[in-house]
Design an enzyme around this catalytic site. Structure first.
Site, mmCIF file in Angstrom:
data_model
loop_
_atom_site.group_PDB
_atom_site.id
_atom_site.type_symbol
_atom_site.label_atom_id
_atom_site.label_comp_id
_atom_site.label_asym_id
_atom_site.label_seq_id
_atom_site.Cartn_x
_atom_site.Cartn_y
_atom_site.Cartn_z
ATOM 1 C CB SER A 66 37.927 36.297 41.407
ATOM 2 O OG SER A 66 39.053 37.012 40.986
HETATM 3 N N1 SAH Z 1 40.739 41.124 44.649
HETATM 4 C C1 SAH Z 1 39.672 41.903 44.033
HETATM 5 C C2 SAH Z 1 39.558 41.724 42.542
HETATM 6 C C3 SAH Z 1 40.694 42.317 41.840
HETATM 7 S S1 SAH Z 1 40.485 42.684 40.148
HETATM 8 C C4 SAH Z 1 38.361 41.632 44.705
HETATM 9 O O1 SAH Z 1 38.302 40.789 45.604
HETATM 10 O O2 SAH Z 1 37.390 42.301 44.339
HETATM 11 C C5 SAH Z 1 42.134 43.226 39.874
HETATM 12 C C6 SAH Z 1 42.436 44.580 40.449
HETATM 13 O O3 SAH Z 1 43.836 44.804 40.281
HETATM 14 C C7 SAH Z 1 41.730 45.730 39.724
HETATM 15 O O4 SAH Z 1 40.984 46.461 40.646
HETATM 16 C C8 SAH Z 1 42.880 46.553 39.146
HETATM 17 O O5 SAH Z 1 42.637 47.938 39.145
HETATM 18 C C9 SAH Z 1 44.034 46.188 40.077
HETATM 19 N N2 SAH Z 1 45.383 46.387 39.572
HETATM 20 C C10 SAH Z 1 45.888 46.134 38.322
HETATM 21 N N3 SAH Z 1 47.192 46.412 38.274
HETATM 22 C C11 SAH Z 1 47.555 46.852 39.527
HETATM 23 C C12 SAH Z 1 48.781 47.281 40.115
HETATM 24 N N4 SAH Z 1 49.927 47.322 39.427
HETATM 25 N N5 SAH Z 1 48.775 47.638 41.411
HETATM 26 C C13 SAH Z 1 47.624 47.605 42.133
HETATM 27 N N6 SAH Z 1 46.439 47.216 41.632
HETATM 28 C C14 SAH Z 1 46.402 46.841 40.343
#
Ligand code: SAH
Length: 220
Positions: A66
């Site tokens: 983000s």
């Molecule tokens: N917080 C992260 C950005 C997250 S992007 C950072 O600081 O870089 C969102 C993430 O959520 C992605 O990596 C995606 O693979 C994950 N995601 C999506 N659905 C999910 C689920 N049900 N459980 C765990 N991770 C999930």
């Protein structure tokens, strides 16, 4: 300090001043963590020069880290303190988990892509933040009932509705859940505060996140 590192340090300080303090981020602990954690260590070489710009960046597997402002805003809305146990859903690069760890929180974070989880583990190890961050691989949309109640739960992916399991795993004494809720292309950033059996909810405004895929999120 060599010149390149000095430039990176300057870019990070400017990010805090212009993009965070210059908008509405006021919590000094959040500002300190954002000024301390090297965002450039969480992105690929190809986009590293953009690490401190006001935008999200690709982190592989079609996912994104983000925009700095959104990370700061969600952290501030979570309202957590040093020593609090926090659950993050969607580890991605590990940056958000690192910010929470830098604030002294004890973090459990869940990622569905094993490859991203492994890379995040390495980054946190290199930065010495691995003692207070546990990274799990799995579907975080159902939370982590073995660790409840959580003081804070931060969801870094968009859900079609507030996931019921996450709500129930909040600390009944003021625990908070921050989660983007809405259709796949645009959402509202929802803050849920639990007091006993009462759940108060408000929106902090429009956001845009990649989808939360799983039982409590979107179907693939
Ligand atoms: N917080 C992260 C950005 C997250 S992007 C950072 O600081 O870089 C969102 C993430 O959520 C992605 O990596 C995606 O693979 C994950 N995601 C999506 N659905 C999910 C689920 N049900 N459980 C765990 N991770 C999930």
């Amino acid at each position: 300090m060599d010149e390149a590192r000095e430039r990176i340090g300057d870019a990070r300080a400017r990010m805090v001043t212009d993009q965070l303090r210059g908008r509405d981020i006021t919590n000094p602990r959040v500002l300190a963590a954002m000024g301390a954690v090297p965002r450039d260590a969480f992105v690929d070489d190809a986009v590293r020069i953009h690490a401190y710009e006001d935008r999200p960046l690709p982190i592989g597997a079609g996912q994104t880290i983000s925009q700095p402002y959104i990370v700061a805003r969600m952290t501030e809305l979570l309202g957590v303190h040093a020593g609090d146990r926090v659950l993050e859903i969607g580890t991605g690069s590990g940056y958000q988990a690192a910010i929470l760890a830098a604030m002294g929180c004890v973090v459990t974070t869940i990622e569905r892509h094993a490859g991203l989880a492994e890379e995040a583990r390495e980054r946190l190890r290199d930065l010495g933040l691995d003692r207070t961050v546990e990274i799990r691989v799995g579907d975080g949309s159902v939370g982590a009932s073995d660790g409840e109640p959580w003081r804070g739960i931060l969801v870094a992916a968009a859900a079609p509705a507030v996931p019921a399991a996450l709500r129930m795993q909040l600390d009944p004494d003021g625990g908070r859940l921050v989660v983007p809720v809405g259709p796949r292309d645009h959402q509202d950033l929802i803050v849920v505060t639990r007091n006993g059996t009462e759940f108060r909810e408000h929106s902090d405004g429009p956001v845009s996140f990649v989808p939360l895929i799983g039982e409590g999120g979107f179907r693939d």
